[in-house]
Design an enzyme around this catalytic site. Structure first.
Site, mmCIF file in Angstrom:
data_model
loop_
_atom_site.group_PDB
_atom_site.id
_atom_site.type_symbol
_atom_site.label_atom_id
_atom_site.label_comp_id
_atom_site.label_asym_id
_atom_site.label_seq_id
_atom_site.Cartn_x
_atom_site.Cartn_y
_atom_site.Cartn_z
ATOM 1 N N GLY A 29 0.845 -1.185 0.000
ATOM 2 C CA GLY A 29 0.000 0.000 0.000
ATOM 3 C C GLY A 29 0.880 1.235 0.000
ATOM 4 O O GLY A 29 2.076 1.165 0.313
ATOM 5 N N GLU A 32 6.278 -5.323 7.522
ATOM 6 C CA GLU A 32 5.566 -4.285 8.279
ATOM 7 C C GLU A 32 6.146 -4.020 9.672
ATOM 8 O O GLU A 32 6.146 -2.869 10.146
ATOM 9 C CB GLU A 32 4.082 -4.661 8.409
#
Length: 388
Positions: free
Chosen positions: A73, A145
């Site tokens: 993203g 992440e």
């Protein structure tokens, strides 16, 4: 994300092409490694819904332009929105992204994902639960992440937790990169096709599912048969971490992050093996809170459906973005990594033993805030599999 309103420059971020009864969807931000923006996700969600209802569409092929399929993203725009205090646009981004991921996972028609390049984060969410996941010699997968204060979301707690042994914990906690052959071996991908054969395979699929056929949509067995004509069986390299699965299971099967790290350091004593050195280094670099959230999320995901995983992951992401419990690692760490290149940032808390288990558990709880809410995903489980 500056705005949720599409502008002229957003129109071509995704290219949609009709070839007989096949629809080709191309992520078209090659300079940004096809990282997903709100506008891209909006276009994808709307068009996928249209394709599913259109009797002329029998098969959907998704690919990325350039050297990446989708490297995640658009975290930069998320951080920019947070800097402005525009949490609403971040909410809309996450909500729509997870809804799209579930739609693809439960799609009534076959979806073929061509992963010829990097696939990370949001790109993995878009592709890993599709029926057909094609990788090549150029494919690189990672879920990094925890290195910037977030957690493996977009359904990662579902698909990582279903990998052999504790290989999913290894990938989620270390952000380790694996290639196409390794994705085949662990089950993240369904077929390996050399990049030189991808275009020929696309042509074969388009020809097979032409408008001359009477069926409303392509039969998955027919799709599989055509792909297998181009698929190969790649061998794992000697240095592959999958050849160390016994050690990975021993270490990453421990109950806590502290125990996992301790087991890795013990195994690494007197061992000259790059994968374990990198694993230790990556975990020591990552946010301690993120590591604990990620481990708990993957373990929870092993017992849940995809729909449940996505809802819980949305809650966690909400807490992270809203900086619940004074958690600033994503906000500050994201700025340091994506904006202030090379700037050192100290995680808070800075040590694993300082992260309270009770706080980690609270991250999964629904945010009781009218400005935020919770994720509502329509139940489509009967369309594909009751597991979802």
């Amino acid at each position: 994300m500056a705005s949720n309103v599409s502008s002229d420059r957003d129109v071509n971020q995704v290219v949609f092409e009709a070839t007989s009864c096949v629809r080709k969807v191309t992520l078209n931000r090659p300079r940004q490694l096809n990282c997903l923006t709100f506008e891209m996700i909006s276009h994808l969600l709307r068009t996928f819904k249209e394709y599913e209802q259109d009797p002329q569409v029998r098969l959907v092929i998704v690919k990325g332009k350039g050297k990446a399929f989708c490297a995640g993203g658009d975290v930069v725009r998320v951080i920019q929105s947070m800097l402005r205090g525009d949490y609403r646009s971040v909410l809309d981004f996450y909500r729509m992204q997870l809804t799209l991921d579930y739609l693809v996972a439960t799609y009534k028609k076959p979806v073929v994902i061509l992963i010829n390049g990097a696939v990370m984060g949001g790109g993995a969410g878009l592709s890993m639960n599709a029926k057909f996941r094609i990788v090549t010699e150029n494919t690189v997968f990672a879920m990094p992440e925890a290195s910037f204060g977030h957690h493996p979301d977009v359904g990662a707690s579902y698909f990582l937790s279903r990998l052999p042994g504790h290989f999913g914990e290894y990938l989620g906690l270390t952000g380790a990169k694996i290639n196409g052959s390794e994705m085949i071996a662990c089950g993240l991908a369904t077929h390996f096709v050399y990049s030189k054969d991808i275009e020929s395979m696309e042509d074969a699929l388009c020809q097979a599912f032409s408008s001359n056929k009477s069926l409303e949509f392509a039969h998955e067995l027919d799709v599989s048969r055509i792909i297998k004509e181009f698929a190969r069986n790649p061998e794992l390299k000697e240095g592959s971490s999958l050849k160390r699965l016994e050690v990975i299971n021993h270490c990453f099967g421990k109950d806590t992050v502290e125990d996992i790290l301790s087991a890795l350091e013990k195994e690494a004593t007197g061992m000259d093996d790059k994968w374990i050195t990198n694993a230790i280094k990556s975990m020591k670099f990552a946010s301690p809170t993120s590591l604990k959230i990620s481990l708990r999320s993957i373990r929870e995901g092993r017992k849940q459906s995809l729909r449940q995983c996505l809802s819980r992951e949305f809650n966690i992401s909400s807490r992270i973005v809203l900086r619940s419990f004074n958690y600033n690692d994503f906000y500050e760490g994201g700025k340091a990594i994506f904006f202030d290149k090379g700037k050192k940032f100290k995680w808070e808390p800075s040590k694993l033993e300082q992260v309270q288990d009770a706080t980690v558990m609270q991250f999964s709880e629904v945010v009781h805030d009218d400005r935020w809410g919770y994720l509502e995903i329509p139940d489509r489980s009967q369309l594909k599999s009751s597991k979802l």
